[in-house]
Design an enzyme around this catalytic site. Structure first.
Site, short mmCIF file in Angstrom:
data_model
loop_
_atom_site.label_atom_id
_atom_site.label_comp_id
_atom_site.label_asym_id
_atom_site.label_seq_id
_atom_site.Cartn_x
_atom_site.Cartn_y
_atom_site.Cartn_z
N GLU A 115 11.12 3.62 7.02
CA GLU A 115 10.60 2.64 7.99
C GLU A 115 11.37 1.31 7.88
OE1 GLU A 115 8.42 3.57 10.24
OE2 GLU A 115 7.13 5.13 9.39
N HIS A 155 7.37 13.69 14.53
CA HIS A 155 6.02 14.24 14.69
C HIS A 155 6.09 15.77 14.84
CE1 HIS A 155 1.78 13.96 15.87
NE2 HIS A 155 2.07 14.96 16.70
N ARG A 179 -20.28 -3.69 15.04
CA ARG A 179 -19.38 -4.10 16.15
C ARG A 179 -18.22 -4.96 15.66
NH1 ARG A 179 -24.34 -4.52 19.19
NH2 ARG A 179 -24.55 -2.57 20.28
N ASN A 194 8.44 3.27 17.45
CA ASN A 194 8.28 4.73 17.31
C ASN A 194 9.62 5.45 17.22
OD1 ASN A 194 5.47 4.46 17.48
ND2 ASN A 194 5.53 4.50 19.72
N HIS A 224 9.99 8.93 15.79
CA HIS A 224 8.65 9.48 15.60
C HIS A 224 8.38 10.72 16.47
CE1 HIS A 224 8.06 5.88 13.30
NE2 HIS A 224 6.79 6.14 13.07
N ARG A 265 6.69 -2.68 21.77
CA ARG A 265 6.13 -2.11 20.55
C ARG A 265 6.49 -0.63 20.41
NH1 ARG A 265 0.40 -3.32 17.45
NH2 ARG A 265 0.83 -1.92 15.73
N LYS A 310 -3.03 -1.40 14.14
CA LYS A 310 -3.34 -0.04 14.58
C LYS A 310 -4.20 0.60 13.50
CE LYS A 310 0.44 1.33 17.64
NZ LYS A 310 1.61 2.23 17.83
N LYS A 337 8.47 -6.80 12.50
CA LYS A 337 7.26 -6.18 13.08
C LYS A 337 6.33 -7.24 13.66
CE LYS A 337 3.75 -2.80 13.03
NZ LYS A 337 3.18 -1.58 12.51
N HIS A 362 5.22 11.63 6.05
CA HIS A 362 5.43 10.97 7.35
C HIS A 362 6.78 10.24 7.41
CE1 HIS A 362 4.61 8.69 10.98
NE2 HIS A 362 4.87 7.57 10.32
N GLU A 399 1.03 -2.23 22.87
CA GLU A 399 2.05 -1.27 23.28
C GLU A 399 2.02 -1.02 24.78
OE1 GLU A 399 2.51 1.66 20.15
OE2 GLU A 399 3.33 3.07 21.58
P1 NAD Z 1 -0.85 7.13 1.55
O1 NAD Z 1 -1.76 6.04 1.90
O2 NAD Z 1 -1.36 8.52 1.57
O3 NAD Z 1 -0.19 6.84 0.12
C1 NAD Z 1 0.72 7.76 -0.42
C2 NAD Z 1 0.33 8.19 -1.83
O4 NAD Z 1 0.62 7.15 -2.72
C3 NAD Z 1 -1.16 8.49 -2.02
O5 NAD Z 1 -1.27 9.56 -2.93
C4 NAD Z 1 -1.70 7.21 -2.66
O6 NAD Z 1 -2.84 7.47 -3.44
C5 NAD Z 1 -0.53 6.81 -3.50
N1 NAD Z 1 -0.41 5.37 -3.79
C6 NAD Z 1 -0.51 4.35 -2.93
N2 NAD Z 1 -0.15 3.21 -3.52
C7 NAD Z 1 0.16 3.51 -4.79
C8 NAD Z 1 0.62 2.74 -5.89
N3 NAD Z 1 0.92 1.44 -5.76
N4 NAD Z 1 0.82 3.37 -7.07
C9 NAD Z 1 0.59 4.72 -7.18
N5 NAD Z 1 0.19 5.50 -6.17
C10 NAD Z 1 -0.02 4.89 -4.99
O7 NAD Z 1 0.45 7.15 2.50
P2 NAD Z 1 1.31 6.04 3.23
O8 NAD Z 1 2.66 6.62 3.34
O9 NAD Z 1 1.13 4.70 2.66
O10 NAD Z 1 0.64 5.99 4.67
C11 NAD Z 1 0.68 7.09 5.54
C12 NAD Z 1 -0.36 6.89 6.61
O11 NAD Z 1 -0.06 5.69 7.31
C13 NAD Z 1 -0.43 7.99 7.63
O12 NAD Z 1 -1.77 8.35 7.83
C14 NAD Z 1 0.14 7.36 8.89
O13 NAD Z 1 -0.43 7.90 10.06
C15 NAD Z 1 -0.25 5.93 8.70
N6 NAD Z 1 0.58 4.96 9.41
C16 NAD Z 1 -0.05 3.99 10.13
C17 NAD Z 1 0.69 3.04 10.79
C18 NAD Z 1 -0.02 1.93 11.52
O14 NAD Z 1 0.65 1.16 12.22
N7 NAD Z 1 -1.32 1.80 11.36
C19 NAD Z 1 2.09 3.04 10.72
C20 NAD Z 1 2.71 4.05 9.98
C21 NAD Z 1 1.95 5.01 9.32
N1 GLY Z 2 3.96 1.93 13.43
C1 GLY Z 2 4.04 1.74 14.82
C2 GLY Z 2 3.28 0.57 15.33
O1 GLY Z 2 2.66 -0.14 14.56
O2 GLY Z 2 3.27 0.34 16.50
#
Ligand code: NAD
Ligand code: GLY
Length: 371
Positions: free
Chosen positions: A185, A253, A121, A246, A249, A242, A143, A227, A267, A237
């Site tokens: 971003e 998307h 939990r 987006n 997006h 918030r 998130k 942020k 992304h 949101e």
């Molecule tokens: P990711 O986590 O897939 O990382 C991208 C690539 O880089 C991967 O292959 C990873 O192994 C590699 N990598 C990471 N750090 C590294 C480093 N320092 N050196 C070498 N390689 C490295 O992708 P991302 O772009 O970080 O994140 C995308 C995800 O984030 C999506 O799933 C998206 O939905 C999510 N997201 C979430 C939020 C949120 O608010 N929670 C906001 C935006 C995106």
């Molecule tokens: N990346 C969008 C949010 O955190 O709300």
């Protein structure tokens, strides 16, 4: 070093931004270790490039690391890997008072945060983001999610970390394409409500992408401050503030869906093209001066980010892209809220966009680019 506080009453936490923090992780993380150990969830790429630094600095502070290494890539945000991660955490006897560390990009942060939110939990978790996207966006704000068959990020929770530790030097091992995708971003914060920051991006963005430490630190801190303020104001949101995060997006998307959420379009690349489309659509509606929309397109193009359907490798026509938008999780009572702009730094949420008009715009925009 900069410390930005996310002010959320009992759920408040610090974001520590410090180049080289991974090599001094003992001073930041040792107090969060129980029985002299910390469980660190990461992926195979990050484990190879950055985990040894974290392990060495924690070892020097008498903290052992129990690593859980997952496969890299979006497919890791799945039921299967969530179940495996929860089983591993239970086997390591994680208790509710423990802190689990997420070392990686948005994939590892989103998955680990979700696992932490439901394990017994809720146990604590710490974000140590290693992609630019995660450092400026996904590690902040709580998130968490995995993907479902029906779509991306459809299963998750709002669950704030206990601490975010950002070391921009981890970006030294990140492939340039990933850094560039994260940079979209960064630009987003300027476009939402900070025209001076967008102007900074125009001047200094290339330096950041070339790995200049000062430019990186500056952009990370400014993005994180933006942020943190938005999240403190509208954690879940609900007020609409918030939702400004987006920007780009909804278009993005649809482009990501058309390219199968694959390496064809990352992304952040989808967000870049989506922001350019949102500004050009705003200009077409007479809301935004055309030269400001052109400035947005020109900057994204200059740094090598997708800025239209062709550069995003999207083949579909407007109607097919709008069909993807109908599955957007922001769809409510048959309408899709759209982020539009009155200019750079003047983004707003519109609830009266006609999707047939968006489809026509997308077709016209492609034709104009090809002409
Ligand atoms: P990711 O986590 O897939 O990382 C991208 C690539 O880089 C991967 O292959 C990873 O192994 C590699 N990598 C990471 N750090 C590294 C480093 N320092 N050196 C070498 N390689 C490295 O992708 P991302 O772009 O970080 O994140 C995308 C995800 O984030 C999506 O799933 C998206 O939905 C999510 N997201 C979430 C939020 C949120 O608010 N929670 C906001 C935006 C995106
Ligand atoms: N990346 C969008 C949010 O955190 O709300």
């Amino acid at each position: 070093m900069a410390i930005v506080r996310v002010a959320l009453d009992a759920r408040s936490y610090d974001i520590v931004i410090e180049e080289g923090a991974l090599d001094r992780a003992g001073s930041h993380l040792a107090s969060h270790a129980r029985k002299g150990r910390l469980v660190v969830v990461t992926d195979a790429h990050v484990a190879a490039a950055q985990l040894p630094r974290l392990e060495a600095s924690l070892r020097a502070a008498n903290v052992a690391v129990e690593p859980i290494i997952l496969p890299p890539g979006e497919q890791t945000k799945s039921w299967r890997h969530l179940e495996g991660l929860l089983d591993d955490l239970l086997a390591l006897e994680i208790e509710r008072g423990d802190h689990v560390v997420a070392l990686g990009g948005g994939v590892i942060g989103d998955l680990t945060g979700f696992a932490a939110s439901i394990l017994k939990r809720g146990c604590h978790f710490i974000q140590v983001p290693t992609t630019l996207l995660a450092q400026v966006d996904s590690s902040v704000g709580g998130k968490t999610a995995i993907n479902a068959k029906a779509g991306k990020n459809l299963i998750g929770s709002f669950y704030q970390p206990a601490l975010v530790l950002i070391d921009s030097s981890t970006l030294d091992s990140l492939p340039l394409r990933e850094t560039r995708a994260g940079y979209a971003e960064v630009v987003k914060y300027g476009l939402i409500d900070d025209p001076d920051f967008f102007a900074w991006c125009e001047r200094e963005g290339q330096k950041l992408l070339a790995g200049d430490p000062q430019a990186r630190e500056y952009a990370i801190e400014r993005s994180v401050r933006a942020k943190a303020a938005i999240v403190a104001d509208d954690e879940r949101e609900t007020s609409g503030r918030r939702a400004l995060l987006n920007l780009g997006h909804t278009f993005g998307h649809a482009l990501e869906a058309d390219t199968g959420f694959s390496d064809t379009l990352l992304h952040g690349e989808g967000v870049a093209a989506g922001m350019a489309l949102a500004f050009r659509y705003s200009a077409r509606l007479g809301l935004c001066p055309t030269d400001e929309a052109e400035r947005v397109t020109a900057h994204l193009k200059a740094v090598g980010l997708p800025h239209d359907l062709a550069s995003a490798h999207v083949q579909a026509d407007g109607a097919a892209l709008v069909a993807h938008m109908l599955h957007d999780k922001k769809m409510a009572a048959g309408t899709l809220p759209f982020l539009l702009a009155r200019g750079i730094g003047q983004t707003f949420l519109s609830k009266d966009v006609a999707l047939t008009d968006v489809a026509a715009f997308l077709d016209d925009d492609r034709a104009a680019v090809e002409a």
